[in-house]
Design an enzyme around this catalytic site. Structure first.
Site, PDB file in Angstrom:
ATOM      1  N   ARG A 127       0.809  -1.244   0.000  1.00  0.00           N
ATOM      2  CA  ARG A 127       0.000   0.000   0.000  1.00  0.00           C
ATOM      3  C   ARG A 127       0.832   1.280   0.000  1.00  0.00           C
ATOM      4  O   ARG A 127       0.391   2.332   0.439  1.00  0.00           O
ATOM      5  CB  ARG A 127      -0.956   0.050   1.199  1.00  0.00           C
ATOM      6  CG  ARG A 127      -1.979  -1.060   1.200  1.00  0.00           C
ATOM      7  CD  ARG A 127      -3.140  -0.719   2.100  1.00  0.00           C
ATOM      8  NE  ARG A 127      -4.058  -1.825   2.190  1.00  0.00           N
ATOM      9  CZ  ARG A 127      -3.989  -2.761   3.106  1.00  0.00           C
ATOM     10  NH1 ARG A 127      -3.043  -2.713   4.030  1.00  0.00           N
ATOM     11  NH2 ARG A 127      -4.870  -3.743   3.121  1.00  0.00           N
ATOM     12  N   LYS A 149       2.202  11.599 -11.181  1.00  0.00           N
ATOM     13  CA  LYS A 149       1.366  10.649 -11.930  1.00  0.00           C
ATOM     14  C   LYS A 149       2.205   9.408 -12.206  1.00  0.00           C
ATOM     15  O   LYS A 149       3.283   9.498 -12.811  1.00  0.00           O
ATOM     16  CB  LYS A 149       0.924  11.260 -13.254  1.00  0.00           C
ATOM     17  CG  LYS A 149      -0.267  12.181 -13.141  1.00  0.00           C
ATOM     18  CD  LYS A 149      -0.761  12.533 -14.529  1.00  0.00           C
ATOM     19  CE  LYS A 149      -1.947  13.470 -14.462  1.00  0.00           C
ATOM     20  NZ  LYS A 149      -2.403  13.855 -15.799  1.00  0.00           N
ATOM     21  N   GLU A 191       8.506  19.360 -25.043  1.00  0.00           N
ATOM     22  CA  GLU A 191       7.735  19.527 -23.792  1.00  0.00           C
ATOM     23  C   GLU A 191       8.193  20.786 -23.053  1.00  0.00           C
ATOM     24  O   GLU A 191       7.409  21.441 -22.374  1.00  0.00           O
ATOM     25  CB  GLU A 191       7.892  18.302 -22.883  1.00  0.00           C
ATOM     26  CG  GLU A 191       7.185  17.034 -23.380  1.00  0.00           C
ATOM     27  CD  GLU A 191       5.663  17.045 -23.179  1.00  0.00           C
ATOM     28  OE1 GLU A 191       5.105  18.029 -22.647  1.00  0.00           O
ATOM     29  OE2 GLU A 191       5.021  16.051 -23.595  1.00  0.00           O
ATOM     30  N   LYS A 240       5.665  23.357 -13.313  1.00  0.00           N
ATOM     31  CA  LYS A 240       4.833  22.174 -13.083  1.00  0.00           C
ATOM     32  C   LYS A 240       4.483  22.078 -11.601  1.00  0.00           C
ATOM     33  O   LYS A 240       3.357  21.730 -11.235  1.00  0.00           O
ATOM     34  CB  LYS A 240       5.530  20.898 -13.576  1.00  0.00           C
ATOM     35  CG  LYS A 240       4.582  19.702 -13.509  1.00  0.00           C
ATOM     36  CD  LYS A 240       4.845  18.618 -14.506  1.00  0.00           C
ATOM     37  CE  LYS A 240       3.794  17.506 -14.370  1.00  0.00           C
ATOM     38  NZ  LYS A 240       4.070  16.339 -15.180  1.00  0.00           N
ATOM     39  N   GLU A 250      -5.843  16.488 -10.535  1.00  0.00           N
ATOM     40  CA  GLU A 250      -6.550  16.826 -11.777  1.00  0.00           C
ATOM     41  C   GLU A 250      -8.056  16.947 -11.574  1.00  0.00           C
ATOM     42  O   GLU A 250      -8.845  16.359 -12.317  1.00  0.00           O
ATOM     43  CB  GLU A 250      -6.236  15.771 -12.851  1.00  0.00           C
ATOM     44  CG  GLU A 250      -6.225  16.338 -14.246  1.00  0.00           C
ATOM     45  CD  GLU A 250      -5.489  15.436 -15.227  1.00  0.00           C
ATOM     46  OE1 GLU A 250      -4.783  15.960 -16.066  1.00  0.00           O
ATOM     47  OE2 GLU A 250      -5.611  14.199 -15.131  1.00  0.00           O
ATOM     48  N   ARG A 259      -4.266  21.183 -13.918  1.00  0.00           N
ATOM     49  CA  ARG A 259      -3.236  20.376 -14.591  1.00  0.00           C
ATOM     50  C   ARG A 259      -3.490  20.273 -16.084  1.00  0.00           C
ATOM     51  O   ARG A 259      -2.592  19.998 -16.875  1.00  0.00           O
ATOM     52  CB  ARG A 259      -3.231  18.960 -13.987  1.00  0.00           C
ATOM     53  CG  ARG A 259      -2.371  18.838 -12.743  1.00  0.00           C
ATOM     54  CD  ARG A 259      -2.319  17.398 -12.277  1.00  0.00           C
ATOM     55  NE  ARG A 259      -1.120  16.779 -12.781  1.00  0.00           N
ATOM     56  CZ  ARG A 259      -0.242  16.087 -12.029  1.00  0.00           C
ATOM     57  NH1 ARG A 259      -0.455  15.917 -10.745  1.00  0.00           N
ATOM     58  NH2 ARG A 259       0.818  15.546 -12.553  1.00  0.00           N
ATOM     59  N   ASN A 263      -1.665  19.990 -20.911  1.00  0.00           N
ATOM     60  CA  ASN A 263      -2.086  19.173 -22.042  1.00  0.00           C
ATOM     61  C   ASN A 263      -2.063  19.905 -23.373  1.00  0.00           C
ATOM     62  O   ASN A 263      -2.525  19.357 -24.376  1.00  0.00           O
ATOM     63  CB  ASN A 263      -3.523  18.713 -21.790  1.00  0.00           C
ATOM     64  CG  ASN A 263      -3.580  17.263 -21.437  1.00  0.00           C
ATOM     65  OD1 ASN A 263      -3.882  16.452 -22.285  1.00  0.00           O
ATOM     66  ND2 ASN A 263      -3.265  16.942 -20.203  1.00  0.00           N
ATOM     67  N   HIS A 266      -1.706  18.121 -26.715  1.00  0.00           N
ATOM     68  CA  HIS A 266      -1.729  16.681 -26.471  1.00  0.00           C
ATOM     69  C   HIS A 266      -2.933  15.968 -27.096  1.00  0.00           C
ATOM     70  O   HIS A 266      -2.859  14.786 -27.386  1.00  0.00           O
ATOM     71  CB  HIS A 266      -1.662  16.390 -24.963  1.00  0.00           C
ATOM     72  CG  HIS A 266      -0.271  16.525 -24.404  1.00  0.00           C
ATOM     73  ND1 HIS A 266       0.435  17.699 -24.459  1.00  0.00           N
ATOM     74  CD2 HIS A 266       0.555  15.621 -23.802  1.00  0.00           C
ATOM     75  CE1 HIS A 266       1.624  17.525 -23.900  1.00  0.00           C
ATOM     76  NE2 HIS A 266       1.723  16.277 -23.497  1.00  0.00           N
ATOM     77  N   HIS A 270      -1.919  12.798 -29.097  1.00  0.00           N
ATOM     78  CA  HIS A 270      -2.362  11.439 -28.777  1.00  0.00           C
ATOM     79  C   HIS A 270      -3.017  10.784 -29.988  1.00  0.00           C
ATOM     80  O   HIS A 270      -2.897   9.580 -30.207  1.00  0.00           O
ATOM     81  CB  HIS A 270      -3.343  11.447 -27.597  1.00  0.00           C
ATOM     82  CG  HIS A 270      -2.683  11.803 -26.296  1.00  0.00           C
ATOM     83  ND1 HIS A 270      -3.349  12.437 -25.274  1.00  0.00           N
ATOM     84  CD2 HIS A 270      -1.416  11.606 -25.864  1.00  0.00           C
ATOM     85  CE1 HIS A 270      -2.500  12.632 -24.266  1.00  0.00           C
ATOM     86  NE2 HIS A 270      -1.327  12.137 -24.601  1.00  0.00           N
ATOM     87  N   HIS A 283       6.839  10.806 -28.335  1.00  0.00           N
ATOM     88  CA  HIS A 283       5.753  11.604 -27.755  1.00  0.00           C
ATOM     89  C   HIS A 283       5.978  13.113 -27.974  1.00  0.00           C
ATOM     90  O   HIS A 283       5.088  13.837 -28.428  1.00  0.00           O
ATOM     91  CB  HIS A 283       5.646  11.266 -26.264  1.00  0.00           C
ATOM     92  CG  HIS A 283       4.584  12.031 -25.553  1.00  0.00           C
ATOM     93  ND1 HIS A 283       3.259  11.943 -25.885  1.00  0.00           N
ATOM     94  CD2 HIS A 283       4.664  12.923 -24.530  1.00  0.00           C
ATOM     95  CE1 HIS A 283       2.554  12.743 -25.093  1.00  0.00           C
ATOM     96  NE2 HIS A 283       3.392  13.345 -24.253  1.00  0.00           N
TER      97      HIS A 283
END
Ligand code: NAD
Length: 379
Positions: A127, A149, A191, A240, A250, A259, A263, A266, A270, A283
């Site tokens: 955990r 993340k 980025e 960030k 988010e 957040r 993007n 993106h 994607h 990416h």
């Protein structure tokens, strides 16, 4: 050796960790660990990949052994195909074999794949146990290692299984970038330039108007940006960190200040990545194309003046970033994928788009498909 420190705080109880950025600081990992743990872990499991471990593993291992930790390592095959639940079970197996407890530490030594996977394992093993990020790609140094993340891919869902789980420490050694292939470095740069396009939204009112914007900084350093990496990486990590503090998990999905501003480009990216089965674009390359298309959409919608698009394109070209897809992709196929983006509701296109001034973005729900379609057709 000197280093810059960016503090990251998050959550209601002001939990905090530090990002240390410097040249040649990999061997100081042990010293940094000693300062961030009140009770030093006894054991460490280093997770790395088959490219990075032979380059930097010994140095990291030695630094931990020097402060008395018992160290084991697990090397996974390099590449996105390792970001799976199956690889996660190899990490759990190694942790059990070593007898890791919740008071020990997992160390991610590698790019975003190793960071996301190791973070996910640390979040779930008993955990949750402490973990440290040592990002070795530029993309991981400014993006994936910051903000908590962590995830693995599941079936065809990228990052389908994951958590928000913050590291105890991030150690960014810029010297490791010397072995990174040029193409990967430029993907990371894409980025970074994203932060120049979202700076004001990300920082809110926290930057004084007189300061040189990140965009202006890049315009002045298109040829020698690599000489300014510590400032650049610190500036990105700070942005960030400010966004993550405002919106750790988010929740702010209705406004660009959450957040979601990270993007930019993106939704387009994607779609290109998915359409090519993640095999054609890095990416960052897809994100660069997506950011230009977001600017083109903004221009057609009257959100930004055409001169601003020209300025952004000129900067991308000067930095050797792509400004258009390498070939024509069917717009309808791209749109179908864009409607499935996580920001979309009821299959309505929702985009983060530049507006008004360089550095400001807005959330546009129900973006007009005809406008986006004509942007996708530009070649
Ligand atoms: N968690 C987040 O917030 C977040 C954000 C962005 C991206 N990501 C994830 O990050 C991943 C992509 O990360 P990436 O671009 O770092 O890819 P990666 O981890 O696959 O690294 C790219 C390649 O570079 C090699 N490499 C890494 N460091 C090196 C070095 N110093 N010298 C030589 N080779 C080196 C790796 O072995 C790999 O082959 C994706 O899975 C993406 O989903 C996560």
């Amino acid at each position: 050796m000197s280093s810059l420190t960016v503090p990251v705080s998050f959550g209601s109880q002001e939990r905090q960790y530090a990002i240390h950025i410097g040249n040649g600081i990999l061997g100081q990992l042990g010293i940094f660990l000693e300062t961030c743990f009140t009770a030093l872990p006894k054991k460490a499991l280093i997770v790395s990949d088959s490219t990075v471990w032979p380059l930097y593993g010994v140095q990291v291992e030695a630094s931990l052994e020097k402060i008395g930790l018992s160290v084991e390592h697990l090397v996974i095959p390099a590449g996105e195909t390792s970001k799976t639940l199956e690889t996660a079970t190899h990490v759990y197996d190694a942790a059990l074999r070593q007898g890791l407890s919740r008071k020990d530490v997992m160390i991610a030594l590698g790019g975003g794949v190793v960071g996301d996977l190791t973070g996910y394992c640390a979040a779930t093993y008993y955990r949750g146990m402490p973990f440290v990020q040592i990002p070795t790609t530029l993309l991981a140094q400014v993006d994936s290692s910051v903000g908590g993340k962590v995830a693995v891919n599941y079936q065809d869902v990228k990052n389908g299984i994951g958590a928000f789980y913050q590291p105890s420490l991030v150690l960014v050694d810029l010297e490791v970038l010397h072995t990174l292939p040029r193409r990967e470095l430029l993907a990371g740069l894409a980025e970074i330039v994203k932060y120049a396009l979202i700076e004001q939204t990300a920082l809110g009112t926290e930057t004084p108007a007189s300061e040189t914007t990140f965009f202006q900084f890049f315009e002045a350093h298109t040829h020698d940006w690599e000489n300014h990496l510590s400032t650049i990486v610190a500036r990105c990590c700070n942005m960030k960190a400010v966004v993550v503090k405002r919106d750790e998990t988010e929740q702010l999905s209705q406004t660009a200040s959450g957040r979601i501003c990270l993007n930019l480009g993106h939704t387009f990216a994607h779609a290109y990545e998915a359409l090519t089965n993640y095999s054609e674009f890095l990416h960052g390359e897809a994100v660069a194309i997506g950011m230009i298309q977001a600017c083109e959409t903004s221009t057609l919608m009257g959100l930004i003046p055409p001169e601003m698009l020209v300025r952004v394109k000129a900067l991308f070209e000067a930095l050797s970033l792509p400004v258009r897809p390498p070939r024509v992709f069917p717009a309808e196929n791209l749109l179908r994928l864009m409607r499935k983006d996580k920001k979309a509701s009821n299959s309505q296109l929702t985009l983060i788009l530049p507006e008004k001034t360089l550095g400001t973005v807005t959330l546009v729900p129900n973006a007009l498909e005809d406008t986006v379609r004509s942007v996708l057709a530009i070649h």
